[in-house]
Design an enzyme around this catalytic site. Structure first.
Site, mmCIF file in Angstrom:
data_model
loop_
_atom_site.group_PDB
_atom_site.id
_atom_site.type_symbol
_atom_site.label_atom_id
_atom_site.label_comp_id
_atom_site.label_asym_id
_atom_site.label_seq_id
_atom_site.Cartn_x
_atom_site.Cartn_y
_atom_site.Cartn_z
ATOM 1 N N ASP A 12 0.813 -1.206 0.000
ATOM 2 C CA ASP A 12 0.000 0.000 0.000
ATOM 3 C C ASP A 12 0.858 1.273 0.000
ATOM 4 O O ASP A 12 1.910 1.324 0.634
ATOM 5 C CB ASP A 12 -0.861 -0.017 1.282
ATOM 6 C CG ASP A 12 -1.817 1.155 1.390
ATOM 7 O OD1 ASP A 12 -2.729 1.246 0.554
ATOM 8 O OD2 ASP A 12 -1.634 1.994 2.308
ATOM 9 N N GLU A 53 1.514 -0.331 -4.921
ATOM 10 C CA GLU A 53 0.531 0.681 -5.292
ATOM 11 C C GLU A 53 1.227 2.021 -5.488
ATOM 12 O O GLU A 53 1.652 2.650 -4.519
ATOM 13 C CB GLU A 53 -0.552 0.827 -4.214
ATOM 14 C CG GLU A 53 -1.678 1.734 -4.694
ATOM 15 C CD GLU A 53 -2.170 2.739 -3.672
ATOM 16 O OE1 GLU A 53 -3.210 3.347 -3.926
ATOM 17 O OE2 GLU A 53 -1.505 2.940 -2.632
HETATM 18 C C1 QV4 Z 1 -9.142 13.466 7.281
HETATM 19 C C2 QV4 Z 1 -8.616 14.596 6.397
HETATM 20 C C3 QV4 Z 1 -7.281 15.065 6.916
HETATM 21 C C4 QV4 Z 1 -7.475 15.470 8.360
HETATM 22 C C5 QV4 Z 1 -7.990 14.285 9.173
HETATM 23 C C6 QV4 Z 1 -8.245 14.669 10.600
HETATM 24 O O1 QV4 Z 1 -8.478 14.145 5.053
HETATM 25 O O2 QV4 Z 1 -6.792 16.126 6.115
HETATM 26 O O3 QV4 Z 1 -6.259 15.920 8.869
HETATM 27 O O4 QV4 Z 1 -9.206 13.778 8.625
HETATM 28 O O5 QV4 Z 1 -8.372 13.530 11.377
HETATM 29 C C7 QV4 Z 1 -9.316 8.407 6.028
HETATM 30 C C8 QV4 Z 1 -10.323 9.477 5.707
HETATM 31 C C9 QV4 Z 1 -9.670 10.828 5.713
HETATM 32 C C10 QV4 Z 1 -9.026 11.065 7.052
HETATM 33 C C11 QV4 Z 1 -7.992 9.978 7.248
HETATM 34 C C12 QV4 Z 1 -7.260 10.074 8.553
HETATM 35 O O6 QV4 Z 1 -10.907 9.254 4.442
HETATM 36 O O7 QV4 Z 1 -10.665 11.789 5.482
HETATM 37 O O8 QV4 Z 1 -8.335 12.300 7.039
HETATM 38 O O9 QV4 Z 1 -8.642 8.677 7.179
HETATM 39 O O10 QV4 Z 1 -8.097 9.747 9.609
HETATM 40 C C13 QV4 Z 1 -7.925 4.764 2.550
HETATM 41 C C14 QV4 Z 1 -8.964 5.801 2.166
HETATM 42 C C15 QV4 Z 1 -8.683 7.110 2.827
HETATM 43 C C16 QV4 Z 1 -8.569 6.910 4.331
HETATM 44 C C17 QV4 Z 1 -7.406 5.957 4.547
HETATM 45 C C18 QV4 Z 1 -7.129 5.683 6.009
HETATM 46 O O11 QV4 Z 1 -8.959 5.964 0.777
HETATM 47 O O12 QV4 Z 1 -9.771 7.999 2.576
HETATM 48 O O13 QV4 Z 1 -8.384 8.145 4.969
HETATM 49 O O14 QV4 Z 1 -7.724 4.701 3.939
HETATM 50 O O15 QV4 Z 1 -8.236 5.175 6.640
HETATM 51 C C19 QV4 Z 1 -3.377 8.665 -2.594
HETATM 52 C C20 QV4 Z 1 -2.235 7.751 -2.213
HETATM 53 C C21 QV4 Z 1 -2.604 6.290 -2.321
HETATM 54 C C22 QV4 Z 1 -3.940 5.990 -1.631
HETATM 55 C C23 QV4 Z 1 -5.002 6.915 -2.218
HETATM 56 C C24 QV4 Z 1 -6.351 6.727 -1.580
HETATM 57 O O16 QV4 Z 1 -1.102 8.008 -3.014
HETATM 58 O O17 QV4 Z 1 -1.575 5.533 -1.732
HETATM 59 O O18 QV4 Z 1 -4.607 8.267 -2.025
HETATM 60 N N1 QV4 Z 1 -4.311 4.583 -1.729
HETATM 61 C C25 QV4 Z 1 -4.002 3.627 -0.646
HETATM 62 C C26 QV4 Z 1 -5.140 2.669 -0.383
HETATM 63 C C27 QV4 Z 1 -6.285 3.423 0.240
HETATM 64 C C28 QV4 Z 1 -5.873 3.948 1.592
HETATM 65 C C29 QV4 Z 1 -4.474 4.357 1.653
HETATM 66 C C30 QV4 Z 1 -3.611 4.257 0.613
HETATM 67 C C31 QV4 Z 1 -3.952 4.762 2.958
HETATM 68 O O19 QV4 Z 1 -5.509 2.005 -1.545
HETATM 69 O O20 QV4 Z 1 -7.439 2.605 0.360
HETATM 70 O O21 QV4 Z 1 -6.702 5.079 1.924
HETATM 71 O O22 QV4 Z 1 -3.506 3.544 3.582
HETATM 72 O O23 QV4 Z 1 -3.532 8.715 -4.011
#
Ligand code: QV4
Ligand code: CA
Length: 512
Positions: free
Chosen positions: A212, A248
């Site tokens: 990831d 990824e």
């Molecule tokens: C939010 C705000 C922040 C704020 C925070 C305050 O965005 O700015 O500071 O609240 O607490 C979730 C929420 C997100 C939240 C964050 C932290 O959606 O709103 O921050 O948690 O609590 C998945 C979801 C994300 C999720 C994350 C962790 O898609 O929404 O965040 O899991 O739970 C980029 C990257 C790529 C990534 C992609 C989604 O380059 O690597 O974005 N893809 C991978 C996975 C994906 C996962 C992650 C990475 C993180 O495939 O499923 O994100 O592990 O392009």
């Protein structure tokens, strides 16, 4: 000298690009959010008999439990320990699943979240899957253990501590991705803990990893971790096999960090494939199917042997990550099946089939307000098991695209034509195309509104074939359309533009 070092690196990493699939199988299915117990039985009753090569499983590490919103799927991307205890089941259940799937030659690839731990704001009041204590505000994860030493904050130069600008590669690697506590991977200690977690899984019998958020980790740190990994368990894999690694990295162009920085280490997820194929099938941006003639490297994708490809993934099917509105999903079933048919027939890349669950999609201002919704669950948030209907589809909100006849039969098609060249291309200059894979399989797609009524060179031996899109071959018969290939390899195809599935696929194992 430089060349020698490079050659050494290449030699070391060679082998991580091989998915180690058995019996000529070729495709991965992502059983998104499935429970381990359900996966074990799915291997035995369906995936092995239908020729699936492996499964991508949801992160098995213990994560935070979020209750507002209610148990979102993304809580699993916020680890709080490397205990193998999650919403999908216990360590015992995970072990049982790996063993049973391996025993029927279906590989397990684990989604590992190693760039970060949970969100920085989570404090004492937050819970974890299996009750393990943690306190993110204090950067305290005693069960790994990680403490404030092990995170990147000192190195990150943005005021917010978060990634603010994707054009600054230091921010992207050293700052927090959406507030997730960023691990200091140059640390020998952190590398050791991550490798220990991955090695435990390797020893249990997994065949590899979907890593990831690789864009957010330095390639050099990843090499240091991969180099510590064990070879695969010899109960199921040949001596000296290295774990399959697919990373990824979302690279749609336009950013300084490129997927090619990672292709020497292992494969990468080719996101251009997903977003471009959706655009072509939807005929957006003046795209036409006939332009798919040079699909692959010709479309500026990474080399085929460095790529894992997919029509959609768990992020971009719900507007997370990247790819945009063009991405096709089960919600657009007709175009989706055509895109899957094309992907599975085309030789490029290692193919991954998405298997989803339904959620209450609700668009407001162009955004799905419910993109957070977790899998079908009981009132207490625990994941429901996957019931199988008498017609072999899934119930209770599980979509099971991998069980749709058109998709499952194209997974088999890909195995049958494995290693065969892309040949006998035909197009009408528009949205009707056809091609063969050597002399073993042939596909015809009509994405025009009008009819396709053509006699085409199939490359196949003379005979009568069963179309595996409209039906199945059983015993001596065929429940779908039948096609006659003559002595010259020509066959006549008729596909109405209004058909529910306006494509036909025939192969040598579906000869009557
Ligand atoms: C939010 C705000 C922040 C704020 C925070 C305050 O965005 O700015 O500071 O609240 O607490 C979730 C929420 C997100 C939240 C964050 C932290 O959606 O709103 O921050 O948690 O609590 C998945 C979801 C994300 C999720 C994350 C962790 O898609 O929404 O965040 O899991 O739970 C980029 C990257 C790529 C990534 C992609 C989604 O380059 O690597 O974005 N893809 C991978 C996975 C994906 C996962 C992650 C990475 C993180 O495939 O499923 O994100 O592990 O392009
Ligand atoms: Ca990072």
């Amino acid at each position: 000298m430089k060349l020698l070092v490079l050659a050494g690196l290449l030699a070391l990493s060679f082998g991580r690009h091989d998915p180690h699939m058995k019996h000529g199988r070729t495709s991965i299915v992502h059983l998104f959010e499935w429970r381990w117990a359900d996966i074990a039985i799915e291997c035995e009753r369906y995936l092995a008999p239908k020729g699936f090569g492996g499964i991508q499983i949801s992160p098995p590490s213990e994560s935070i439990v979020i209750t507002n919103p209610w148990h979102p799927w993304w809580q699993r991307y916020q680890p709080i320990s490397y205990n193998l205890c999650s919403r999908s089941g216990t360590e015992e259940e995970l072990k049982d699943m790996i063993t049973r799937c391996n025993n029927v030659s279906v590989n397990i690839y684990v989604d590992v979240v190693i760039n970060h731990m949970c969100g920085a704001a989570a404090g004492e009041g937050n819970h974890s899957d299996c009750g393990t204590y943690f306190n993110a505000q204090k950067k305290d994860f005693p069960s790994v253990p990680y403490s404030s030493w092990d995170f990147n904050d000192g190195k990150c130069k943005t005021v917010s501590g978060e990634i603010e600008n994707y054009h600054d590669i230091f921010q992207v690697r050293d700052c927090q991705l959406v507030s997730l506590l960023d691990l200091a991977m140059e640390s020998n200690y952190v590398r050791g803990k991550v490798a220990e977690y991955m090695n435990k899984l390797i020893d249990m019998g997994v065949a590899g990893f979907r890593v990831d958020a690789c864009k957010h980790m330095w390639p050099g740190d990843l090499i240091a971790i991969y180099d510590r990994l064990h070879n695969l368990n010899t109960t199921w894999f040949s001596n000296g096999s290295k774990p399959f690694i697919y990373q990824e990295v979302i690279d749609l162009g336009g950013e300084p960090i490129q997927a090619s920085e990672y292709t020497g280490l292992g494969r990468v997820t080719e996101f251009k494939y997903s977003s471009k194929l959706g655009t072509v099938m939807r005929k957006w941006e003046k795209e036409k199917l006939c332009y798919l003639k040079n699909w692959g490297e010709g479309w500026a994708f990474k080399p085929s042997d460095k790529a894992v490809v997919f029509v959609d993934n768990h992020d971009n099917q719900r507007g997370h990550g990247a790819g945009g509105a063009a991405v096709l999903t089960f919600w657009d079933a007709r175009l989706y099946k055509m895109a899957m048919g094309f992907m599975l027939a085309h030789p490029y890349g290692v193919t991954r089939v998405m298997s989803s669950y339904r959620w209450d999609r609700r668009f407001e201002n162009g955004k799905d307000q419910n993109d957070w919704m977790g899998p079908p669950s009981h009132g207490n948030g625990s994941t429901k098991s996957v019931p199988i209907n008498p017609d072999s589809t899934c119930g209770d909100g599980w979509v099971c695209e991998h069980r749709w006849r058109q998709i499952r039969n194209m997974v088999i098609f890909r195995n049958v034509v494995h290693g065969q060249p892309f040949s006998n291309w035909w197009d009408n200059g528009n949205n009707q195309i056809a091609f063969s894979r050597g002399n073993r399989g042939f596909i015809v797609i009509n994405n025009n509104d009008g009819t396709l009524d053509e006699t085409l060179d199939t490359g196949l031996p003379e005979g009568t074939y069963c179309d595996v899109i409209s039906g199945d071959k059983h015993c001596a018969g065929c429940s779908g359309k039948q096609l006659h290939v003559d002595r010259e390899g020509k066959a006549h195809f008729y596909i109405s533009g209004e058909d529910e599935d306006p494509f036909i696929a025939i192969h040598i194992d579906a000869k009557l």
